[in-house]
Design a protein around this motif. Structure first.
Motif, PDB file in Angstrom:
ATOM      1  N   THR A   1       4.671  -0.340   6.405  1.00  0.00           N
ATOM      2  CA  THR A   1       5.356  -1.321   5.546  1.00  0.00           C
ATOM      3  C   THR A   1       4.898  -1.279   4.106  1.00  0.00           C
ATOM      4  OG1 THR A   1       3.714  -3.000   6.163  1.00  0.00           O
ATOM      5  CG2 THR A   1       5.729  -2.930   7.461  1.00  0.00           C
ATOM      6  N   VAL A   2       3.752  -0.644   3.831  1.00  0.00           N
ATOM      7  CA  VAL A   2       3.199  -0.588   2.477  1.00  0.00           C
ATOM      8  C   VAL A   2       2.767   0.850   2.191  1.00  0.00           C
ATOM      9  CG1 VAL A   2       1.364  -1.405   0.942  1.00  0.00           C
ATOM     10  CG2 VAL A   2       2.362  -2.970   2.604  1.00  0.00           C
TER      11      VAL A   2
ATOM     12  N   GLY B   1      11.252   1.118  -2.599  1.00  0.00           N
ATOM     13  CA  GLY B   1      11.883  -0.175  -2.804  1.00  0.00           C
ATOM     14  C   GLY B   1      11.542  -0.787  -4.153  1.00  0.00           C
ATOM     15  N   GLU B   2      12.380  -1.722  -4.575  1.00  0.00           N
ATOM     16  CA  GLU B   2      12.256  -2.316  -5.909  1.00  0.00           C
ATOM     17  C   GLU B   2      10.956  -3.092  -6.083  1.00  0.00           C
ATOM     18  OE1 GLU B   2      14.771  -5.342  -8.868  1.00  0.00           O
ATOM     19  OE2 GLU B   2      15.568  -4.794  -6.896  1.00  0.00           O
ATOM     20  N   GLU B   3      10.511  -3.798  -5.043  1.00  0.00           N
ATOM     21  CA  GLU B   3       9.283  -4.590  -5.162  1.00  0.00           C
ATOM     22  C   GLU B   3       8.078  -3.707  -5.447  1.00  0.00           C
ATOM     23  OE1 GLU B   3       6.592  -7.842  -2.631  1.00  0.00           O
ATOM     24  OE2 GLU B   3       8.519  -7.129  -1.833  1.00  0.00           O
ATOM     25  N   VAL B   4       7.977  -2.594  -4.723  1.00  0.00           N
ATOM     26  CA  VAL B   4       6.874  -1.662  -4.954  1.00  0.00           C
ATOM     27  C   VAL B   4       6.957  -1.076  -6.365  1.00  0.00           C
ATOM     28  CG1 VAL B   4       5.929   0.590  -4.296  1.00  0.00           C
ATOM     29  CG2 VAL B   4       6.521  -1.081  -2.538  1.00  0.00           C
ATOM     30  N   GLU B   5       8.132  -0.692  -6.790  1.00  0.00           N
ATOM     31  CA  GLU B   5       8.291  -0.124  -8.137  1.00  0.00           C
ATOM     32  C   GLU B   5       7.885  -1.122  -9.217  1.00  0.00           C
ATOM     33  OE1 GLU B   5      12.199   1.515  -8.561  1.00  0.00           O
ATOM     34  OE2 GLU B   5      12.049   2.686  -6.703  1.00  0.00           O
ATOM     35  N   ASN B   6       8.234  -2.376  -9.030  1.00  0.00           N
ATOM     36  CA  ASN B   6       7.820  -3.397  -9.995  1.00  0.00           C
ATOM     37  C   ASN B   6       6.308  -3.570  -9.999  1.00  0.00           C
ATOM     38  OD1 ASN B   6      10.455  -3.895 -10.810  1.00  0.00           O
ATOM     39  ND2 ASN B   6      10.744  -5.573  -9.366  1.00  0.00           N
ATOM     40  N   ASP B   7       5.694  -3.501  -8.815  1.00  0.00           N
ATOM     41  CA  ASP B   7       4.229  -3.592  -8.742  1.00  0.00           C
ATOM     42  C   ASP B   7       3.570  -2.441  -9.495  1.00  0.00           C
ATOM     43  OD1 ASP B   7       4.391  -5.883  -7.203  1.00  0.00           O
ATOM     44  OD2 ASP B   7       4.095  -4.845  -5.287  1.00  0.00           O
TER      45      ASP B   7
ATOM     46  N   GLU C   1       3.774  -2.904 -13.195  1.00  0.00           N
ATOM     47  CA  GLU C   1       2.819  -3.931 -13.619  1.00  0.00           C
ATOM     48  C   GLU C   1       1.410  -3.367 -13.719  1.00  0.00           C
ATOM     49  OE1 GLU C   1       1.352  -7.585 -14.851  1.00  0.00           O
ATOM     50  OE2 GLU C   1       3.402  -6.844 -14.757  1.00  0.00           O
TER      51      GLU C   1
ATOM     52  N   ASN D   1      -1.123  -7.386   6.430  1.00  0.00           N
ATOM     53  CA  ASN D   1      -0.549  -8.652   5.984  1.00  0.00           C
ATOM     54  C   ASN D   1       0.134  -9.371   7.147  1.00  0.00           C
ATOM     55  OD1 ASN D   1      -0.860  -8.241   2.907  1.00  0.00           O
ATOM     56  ND2 ASN D   1       0.211  -6.391   3.547  1.00  0.00           N
TER      57      ASN D   1
END
Length: 335
Positions: free
Chosen positions: A20-21, A60-66, A69, A314
């Motif tokens: 998942t990560v 995925g978008e969340e990982v790319e945003n992380d 950052e 998690n």
């Protein structure tokens, strides 16, 4: 200065945690592996980092945003590029060919390090190495009397050098590296079915590029569960004097903390012992438990546990007491 980080691999040796990560986002002492890597590279460079290019799969978008950052936190632009096929290290780096310009550090994302040097950015190229007892399992470099690299040798069965390549490289001229990598792709020059960075390094050396070694003081692997837990232990020792390793929002009730530890935001610890060498992620809780030498990620609940040398992902709910675990995200174990 730019940093190129190939990290598109599936991380199969770290399953179930990488289901998942992506592996480079697994936390070490409260920060993702790749963030630790980027920050540590920035510390040894003389110059500001203007861009960090992350070469990934479709995470995925969340990982790319992380990831963007992470670059922002060191004052750099974060660039996302994709590697659609696993065709070797040279191919991976070329996926970020638009970022191969000027001074460049290439760093593969399953390796962390401790270094006491400042990078010599005036050198043509620098290969980061560590002395190892048994070099037969590694790619190594051979040096001449002037301390320059003369040969790259993959897994030598007879001793030629004990300086193992750790997977971090500096190039003063990123465009030149790009042209040499493109030459491999254009001419279908492969080794064991893949395009390899070492072939480009050999060509560059033969054309007069002078590579030197940079010897690190400790090489930390994040390739599997046990190695990652050990890396977490070592990092906590490195940073044990830093402020903020125990979040002010953490709630400790009738509990003992044995340093060094990392305890994240809104963690609740009741009637428990934490540490040494434990990292507890945000919003997790421990009740009537002992946790040492382990990584517990976010939103995880542990009750009546005696846990060591373990990784819990998690959203785990755990109410048993084995001493050696590797639990992925969203698992529930009940006694």
């Amino acid at each position: 200065m730019r940093i190129i980080i190939p990290m598109a691999g599936m991380g199969k040796r770290m399953r179930p945690h990488t289901l998942t990560v992506p592996k480079p986002l697994i936390p070490i002492a409260g920060k993702p592996i790749v963030q630790r890597l980027v920050e540590d590279i920035a510390k040894v460079c003389h110059e500001p980092i203007e861009e960090v290019a992350f070469i990934i799969g479709h995470f995925g978008e969340e990982v790319e945003n992380d990831l963007r950052e992470i670059a922002t936190k060191i004052g750099a632009k974060g660039t996302i590029v994709y590697q659609e096929e696993a065709l070797g290290t040279a191919h991976a780096i070329m996926c970020a060919k638009e970022s191969l310009d000027g001074k460049v550090v290439v760093a593969f994302a399953d390796t962390l390090f401790k270094a006491d040097f400042k990078l010599d950015t005036n050198s043509d190229g620098t290969i980061w190495v560590q002395r190892v007892e048994d070099p037969r399992a590694f790619g190594v470099v051979k040096l001449n009397e002037s301390g320059e690299i003369t040969d790259f040798v993959e897994k030598p069965q007879e001793f030629v050098s004990d300086m193992a390549i750790i997977g971090i490289y500096y190039f003063r001229d990123g465009a030149y590296l790009r042209s040499e990598l493109q030459y491999l792709l254009d001419n279908n020059i492969m080794d064991k079915g893949e395009y390899q960075l070492t072939n480009a390094l050999e060509n560059m050396k033969n054309k007069g590029t002078r590579f030197i070694p940079a010897v690190i003081s400790e090489w930390l692997d994040c390739g599997n569960k046990n190695a990652t837990v050990y890396t977490n232990q070592r990092y906590l020792e490195y940073i044990k004097d830093e402020q903020g390793l125990v979040a002010s929002s953490a709630k400790l009730v009738n509990s003992v903390v044995i340093q060094p530890v990392y305890i994240g935001e809104n963690v609740v610890i009741e009637n428990s012992v934490v540490g040494p060498h434990a990292s507890i992620g945000n919003n997790s809780s421990l009740t009537n438990s002992i946790v040492s030498n382990s990584i517990v990620q976010e939103n995880t609940s542990i009750k009546n546990g005696n846990i060591t040398n373990s990784m819990l992902g998690n959203f785990v709910s755990y109410e048993r007491s084995p001493s050696d675990l590797s639990l992925g995200d969203f698992n529930t174990l009940l006694e």
